[in-house]
Design a protein around this motif. Sequence first.
Motif, PDB file in Angstrom:
ATOM      1  N   VAL A 185       8.463  -4.486 -20.509  1.00 42.81           N
ATOM      2  CA  VAL A 185       7.173  -3.958 -20.948  1.00 42.81           C
ATOM      3  C   VAL A 185       6.063  -4.453 -20.033  1.00 42.81           C
ATOM      4  CG1 VAL A 185       5.545  -3.807 -22.869  1.00 42.81           C
ATOM      5  CG2 VAL A 185       7.983  -3.879 -23.323  1.00 42.81           C
ATOM      6  N   ALA A 186       6.098  -5.725 -19.684  1.00 42.96           N
ATOM      7  CA  ALA A 186       5.082  -6.270 -18.780  1.00 42.96           C
ATOM      8  C   ALA A 186       5.155  -5.582 -17.421  1.00 42.96           C
ATOM      9  CB  ALA A 186       5.276  -7.780 -18.618  1.00 42.96           C
ATOM     10  N   ALA A 187       6.366  -5.362 -16.919  1.00 48.47           N
ATOM     11  CA  ALA A 187       6.527  -4.681 -15.627  1.00 48.47           C
ATOM     12  C   ALA A 187       6.003  -3.253 -15.695  1.00 48.47           C
ATOM     13  CB  ALA A 187       7.998  -4.697 -15.216  1.00 48.47           C
ATOM     14  N   ARG A 188       6.276  -2.572 -16.809  1.00 48.61           N
ATOM     15  CA  ARG A 188       5.812  -1.177 -16.938  1.00 48.61           C
ATOM     16  C   ARG A 188       4.297  -1.103 -17.000  1.00 48.61           C
ATOM     17  NH1 ARG A 188       3.901   2.888 -16.697  1.00 48.61           N
ATOM     18  NH2 ARG A 188       4.536   4.931 -17.531  1.00 48.61           N
ATOM     19  N   CYS A 189       3.666  -2.014 -17.716  1.00 48.95           N
ATOM     20  CA  CYS A 189       2.208  -2.032 -17.804  1.00 48.95           C
ATOM     21  C   CYS A 189       1.584  -2.385 -16.450  1.00 48.95           C
ATOM     22  CB  CYS A 189       1.748  -3.024 -18.866  1.00 48.95           C
ATOM     23  SG  CYS A 189       2.246  -2.584 -20.549  1.00 48.95           S
ATOM     24  N   ALA A 190       2.211  -3.350 -15.749  1.00 48.07           N
ATOM     25  CA  ALA A 190       1.697  -3.734 -14.425  1.00 48.07           C
ATOM     26  C   ALA A 190       1.814  -2.580 -13.439  1.00 48.07           C
ATOM     27  CB  ALA A 190       2.473  -4.949 -13.910  1.00 48.07           C
ATOM     28  N   ASP A 228       5.439   7.376  -3.823  1.00 47.71           N
ATOM     29  CA  ASP A 228       6.766   7.210  -3.219  1.00 47.71           C
ATOM     30  C   ASP A 228       7.818   7.689  -4.224  1.00 47.71           C
ATOM     31  OD1 ASP A 228       8.640   6.376  -1.243  1.00 47.71           O
ATOM     32  OD2 ASP A 228       9.035   4.581  -2.450  1.00 47.71           O
ATOM     33  N   ARG A 229       8.780   8.419  -3.767  1.00 47.42           N
ATOM     34  CA  ARG A 229       9.817   8.932  -4.650  1.00 47.42           C
ATOM     35  C   ARG A 229      10.679   7.760  -5.172  1.00 47.42           C
ATOM     36  NH1 ARG A 229      14.210  13.676  -3.145  1.00 47.42           N
ATOM     37  NH2 ARG A 229      15.092  13.875  -5.268  1.00 47.42           N
ATOM     38  N   GLY A 230      10.977   7.827  -6.461  1.00 45.60           N
ATOM     39  CA  GLY A 230      11.743   6.735  -7.072  1.00 45.60           C
ATOM     40  C   GLY A 230      10.920   5.465  -7.200  1.00 45.60           C
ATOM     41  N   ASN A 231       9.632   5.631  -7.460  1.00 45.42           N
ATOM     42  CA  ASN A 231       8.740   4.479  -7.575  1.00 45.42           C
ATOM     43  C   ASN A 231       9.027   3.706  -8.878  1.00 45.42           C
ATOM     44  OD1 ASN A 231       6.728   2.740  -6.735  1.00 45.42           O
ATOM     45  ND2 ASN A 231       5.194   4.332  -6.435  1.00 45.42           N
ATOM     46  N   LEU A 232       8.331   2.595  -9.053  1.00 41.93           N
ATOM     47  CA  LEU A 232       8.652   1.668 -10.129  1.00 41.93           C
ATOM     48  C   LEU A 232       8.447   2.284 -11.518  1.00 41.93           C
ATOM     49  CD1 LEU A 232       9.604  -1.131 -10.889  1.00 41.93           C
ATOM     50  CD2 LEU A 232       7.236  -1.942 -10.718  1.00 41.93           C
ATOM     51  N   ILE A 233       7.377   3.053 -11.683  1.00 39.01           N
ATOM     52  CA  ILE A 233       7.132   3.658 -12.998  1.00 39.01           C
ATOM     53  C   ILE A 233       8.296   4.545 -13.410  1.00 39.01           C
ATOM     54  CG2 ILE A 233       5.717   5.360 -14.227  1.00 39.01           C
ATOM     55  CD1 ILE A 233       3.270   4.217 -12.857  1.00 39.01           C
ATOM     56  N   ILE A 272       6.910  -9.203 -10.129  1.00 38.54           N
ATOM     57  CA  ILE A 272       7.975  -8.194 -10.201  1.00 38.54           C
ATOM     58  C   ILE A 272       7.593  -6.976  -9.358  1.00 38.54           C
ATOM     59  CG2 ILE A 272       9.121  -6.547 -11.759  1.00 38.54           C
ATOM     60  CD1 ILE A 272       8.960  -8.682 -13.952  1.00 38.54           C
ATOM     61  N   CYS A 273       6.347  -6.536  -9.491  1.00 36.11           N
ATOM     62  CA  CYS A 273       5.885  -5.367  -8.738  1.00 36.11           C
ATOM     63  C   CYS A 273       5.901  -5.646  -7.230  1.00 36.11           C
ATOM     64  CB  CYS A 273       4.479  -4.971  -9.180  1.00 36.11           C
ATOM     65  SG  CYS A 273       4.381  -4.395 -10.886  1.00 36.11           S
ATOM     66  N   ALA A 274       5.462  -6.851  -6.837  1.00 38.32           N
ATOM     67  CA  ALA A 274       5.431  -7.194  -5.410  1.00 38.32           C
ATOM     68  C   ALA A 274       6.836  -7.224  -4.820  1.00 38.32           C
ATOM     69  CB  ALA A 274       4.739  -8.540  -5.224  1.00 38.32           C
ATOM     70  N   LYS A 275       7.782  -7.824  -5.538  1.00 30.41           N
ATOM     71  CA  LYS A 275       9.161  -7.876  -5.061  1.00 30.41           C
ATOM     72  C   LYS A 275       9.754  -6.472  -4.945  1.00 30.41           C
ATOM     73  CE  LYS A 275      10.447 -12.493  -6.770  1.00 30.41           C
ATOM     74  NZ  LYS A 275      11.343 -13.262  -7.669  1.00 30.41           N
ATOM     75  N   LEU A 335       0.816  -1.213   0.000  1.00 32.11           N
ATOM     76  CA  LEU A 335       0.000   0.000   0.000  1.00 32.11           C
ATOM     77  C   LEU A 335       0.848   1.261   0.000  1.00 32.11           C
ATOM     78  CD1 LEU A 335      -2.872  -0.979   2.461  1.00 32.11           C
ATOM     79  CD2 LEU A 335      -2.628  -1.436   0.021  1.00 32.11           C
ATOM     80  N   SER A 336       2.101   1.154   0.421  1.00 24.64           N
ATOM     81  CA  SER A 336       2.966   2.341   0.449  1.00 24.64           C
ATOM     82  C   SER A 336       3.433   2.755  -0.948  1.00 24.64           C
ATOM     83  CB  SER A 336       4.193   2.064   1.323  1.00 24.64           C
ATOM     84  OG  SER A 336       4.992   1.032   0.758  1.00 24.64           O
ATOM     85  N   LYS A 337       3.270   1.859  -1.919  1.00 26.96           N
ATOM     86  CA  LYS A 337       3.751   2.167  -3.266  1.00 26.96           C
ATOM     87  C   LYS A 337       2.664   2.078  -4.338  1.00 26.96           C
ATOM     88  CE  LYS A 337       8.514   0.700  -2.376  1.00 26.96           C
ATOM     89  NZ  LYS A 337       9.084   2.052  -2.454  1.00 26.96           N
ATOM     90  N   SER A 338       1.539   1.503  -4.028  1.00 30.18           N
ATOM     91  CA  SER A 338       0.480   1.334  -5.022  1.00 30.18           C
ATOM     92  C   SER A 338      -0.794   2.057  -4.619  1.00 30.18           C
ATOM     93  CB  SER A 338       0.184  -0.153  -5.232  1.00 30.18           C
ATOM     94  OG  SER A 338      -0.944  -0.338  -6.065  1.00 30.18           O
ATOM     95  N   ASN A 339      -1.147   3.054  -5.379  1.00 28.86           N
ATOM     96  CA  ASN A 339      -2.361   3.817  -5.103  1.00 28.86           C
ATOM     97  C   ASN A 339      -3.606   2.972  -5.367  1.00 28.86           C
ATOM     98  OD1 ASN A 339      -3.888   6.182  -4.487  1.00 28.86           O
ATOM     99  ND2 ASN A 339      -4.165   6.538  -6.678  1.00 28.86           N
ATOM    100  N   ARG A 340      -3.541   2.130  -6.381  1.00 22.75           N
ATOM    101  CA  ARG A 340      -4.710   1.329  -6.723  1.00 22.75           C
ATOM    102  C   ARG A 340      -4.978   0.275  -5.650  1.00 22.75           C
ATOM    103  NH1 ARG A 340      -6.576  -0.281 -12.679  1.00 22.75           N
ATOM    104  NH2 ARG A 340      -8.563  -1.256 -12.128  1.00 22.75           N
ATOM    105  N   LEU A 341      -3.921  -0.338  -5.109  1.00 23.45           N
ATOM    106  CA  LEU A 341      -4.125  -1.328  -4.062  1.00 23.45           C
ATOM    107  C   LEU A 341      -4.702  -0.688  -2.805  1.00 23.45           C
ATOM    108  CD1 LEU A 341      -0.999  -3.664  -4.362  1.00 23.45           C
ATOM    109  CD2 LEU A 341      -3.378  -4.174  -4.966  1.00 23.45           C
ATOM    110  N   GLN A 342      -4.311   0.548  -2.557  1.00 25.93           N
ATOM    111  CA  GLN A 342      -4.902   1.260  -1.419  1.00 25.93           C
ATOM    112  C   GLN A 342      -6.420   1.347  -1.569  1.00 25.93           C
ATOM    113  OE1 GLN A 342      -3.326   5.120  -0.552  1.00 25.93           O
ATOM    114  NE2 GLN A 342      -1.341   4.346   0.136  1.00 25.93           N
ATOM    115  N   LYS A 343      -6.869   1.711  -2.756  1.00 30.06           N
ATOM    116  CA  LYS A 343      -8.306   1.844  -3.008  1.00 30.06           C
ATOM    117  C   LYS A 343      -9.002   0.492  -2.914  1.00 30.06           C
ATOM    118  CE  LYS A 343      -7.474   5.634  -6.279  1.00 30.06           C
ATOM    119  NZ  LYS A 343      -7.537   6.027  -7.702  1.00 30.06           N
TER     120      LYS A 343
END
Length: 611
Positions: free
Chosen positions: A101-106, A117-122, A83-86, A48-56
Motif C-alpha cells: 500500500v505504501a509503495a502504491r501510494c508513493a 514507461d510501459r510496465g511502470n510501477l503503478i 522502493i520506488c527508487a530501487k 526521470l525516465s519513470k516519474s513524471n512528477r520528478l521531471q517537473k
Amino acid sequence: MKFMKLGSKPDALQYDGNFVRYISSELATDIIIAVGEVKFDLHKFPLLSKSNRLQKLVSKANEDNADEIYLDDFPGGPKAFEICAKFCYGMTVTLNAYNVVAARCAAEFLEMTEDMDRGNLIFKIDVFLTSSIFRSWKDSIIVLQTAKSLFPWSEDLKIVGRCIDSIASKTSVDPVNITWSYTYNRKLAKVDKIVEDKVTAKEKFESVPKDWWVEDICELDIDLYKRVMITVKSKGRMDGVVIGEALKMYAVRWLPDSVDALVSDAHARRNKSLVETIVCLLPCDNGVGCSCSFLLKLLKVAILVEADESSREELMNNISLKLHEASVKDILIPARSPQITTYDIDLVQDLLNRYMTNEKKNRGVDIVDKNDKVFGESILGNRSILNVGKLVDGYLGEIAHDPNLSLSSFVDLSQSIPEFARPNHDGLYKAIDIYLKEHQSLTKSERKNICGLMNVKKLTADASAHAAQNERLPVRVVVQVLYFEQVRAAASTRAFASPRSLLNGDAEYEKTLGGSCHSLIRQTSRMKIKDDEFRRSVRLSKKSSKNSRSGMQLLPSRSRRIFDKLWNVGKGQGENKSSETSGGSNSPTSVVLGDTKSSGSSLRHQRHSIS
C-alpha cells in the motif's frame, strides 16, 4: 503470504548513518532528494525516465538553481520512496501485504504511470493487488490495517474500499468450501486460499464453523471494523447470530475489564466511541443475534462511559425483547449518583415495563389490569414469562439486602409482572424475609403491606414450614400459613383414603379452601392477636412442655383453641370439637400445629434461614 519480486539487479543503495542513502556506482550522483529527514543521493536519468512528477520538480529546481528537491508529505515516508527508487534503477524489490500500500501510494505521488514507461510501477502493483492480495483472506486484512496510516491516499486510490469488499465477500463463502483461515486453523500448511469449488474429505482438516472469520477481523481499527461489518450486513447473507458473535468477540478484545480502565481519561473517549459503534452494528433481528447477557454487559459499559442517549435506548429496547434469557447477575447494574441504592432499580423497572409492553403487543392483547385472566391464559404455555417471574424474585432477593432500598421500590418491582408469572411464591417469600431482616424499623402497617404481596397458598411445604415459625412475619400471615397447611394436609389425607378423591385432589383442596378462607380472615380480624401476646403464649408453651410426662408437644391452650376453632370452621359439621378442651386430642389441629409451633424440639428451635 503473497509476495512479488520486481527487478533483477543487485541492491546498490547504501546507508551513511540514519539520514543518508546513496547509490554505490562509478557514475557520480547528480540529484539530492529529501524525504522527511532522510536525503537520497541519486542519479537523474533512471528517476526521470519513470516519474513524471520528478521531471517537473527537477525542471523547476534547475530554474531556481536549487541543489536539492524536497518531497513534503510523501506518503509512506523514506521507506516507500526507497522502493520506488530501487524500481527505477532495476534493483530487486520485494512487495508484500505489509509494504504494497505504501509503495502504491508513493508511486501515485511520483506519477509513475504507463505514459512514462510501459510496465511502470503503478501498473505492476495494481496487477499484484488484483491477482493476489485481494484474493487472499489474510493479506486483505493486513493490507487494510496498513492502509489506515496512509489516509487519504489509500482511500482515494480505492484500496481501502476494495479490501473491505474482498473481506466481506469471503465471510459469505460457504464454510464447507473454506480450506484456510487466518486464525481458526493455523496448522494448515497449504497455500493461503479460499476455494469456491467443492473439496474432498481428505482435503478438509477439520470442519469450519460459520463464525470462522469473526476473530480474524478483531485486529482492525474500530473505524475500519465498522465499515467491514456494515458491508457484511449489507450483503444480506450473514446470519444475525454470527454477526452478534462477531460484535461480542470485538468487544471482548478491546473493552477493558476494569472499571477504572474504562473511565480513565486516556481511553474514555475511545471506549465511548467503541461502545456506540458496536451498538449501531447490532443485527436488526429483534434481538435474536446477540445474547441478553452480552447486551446487558454492553449496557453497563455504555452507562459507565456515558454513551449517547440513542445508544442506551437501543440497548434497552433490544434487552427488553429477550429479558427472559437474563440471569440475576446480568441485571445487577451498579447505580450512579444521585441514586443512593447499590443497584440501579429504576433501570430494571424500565426494562420490565418494556418487556411486559412487548409481550402484550406481540399477543395482540390490550390489557390495563395485569391480572387479566385472558392475558394469563395466553402466556401460561410460554416459558418466557415464567422465567421473567423467577428473574424478578431472584433480583428482589439480591436488592433486599440494601438498607437504602425503599419499600415502595420493592413493592413496585414485585408488582411489575402479572400474577401468572409466579406459580410459586417461594422466591418472593425469600425476598420479603430478607427485606424484613434488613429493615427492622418497618412499622406494622409497612410489614403488612410488604407481606400482602405474597400468596401463602402458593408456598411449598418447605417455605410454609419456615414461614410458620418466622418471627419477622405479622401474626396474621403466620395464622394464614398454618391454616392453609392444615387444609392442604387434610385434602391430601382424604385423597389418599379415597381413589376417587385422589383423582379430584385439587378440586377438593380448592373447595375446602374457598369455603373457609374468608371465614378465617374474618375471625382472625375479630380476634386481633397481638405480637406480644403470641410470643408470651410461646414462652408458656416452653414451660409446660418441660413438665409433660408423655412428651407430646402442644401449643399454648389459648392459641390451640383459636386454631382448633378456625379448623372446625373449615371442616364444617360432624367435626369432633373436644380438641378445644382436651390437650390429648388426636385432632388434626393438635398434631399438626403442635409439630409446627411447639417448644423443645419445635421448628422454632430448629430455625433455618432460606435468605
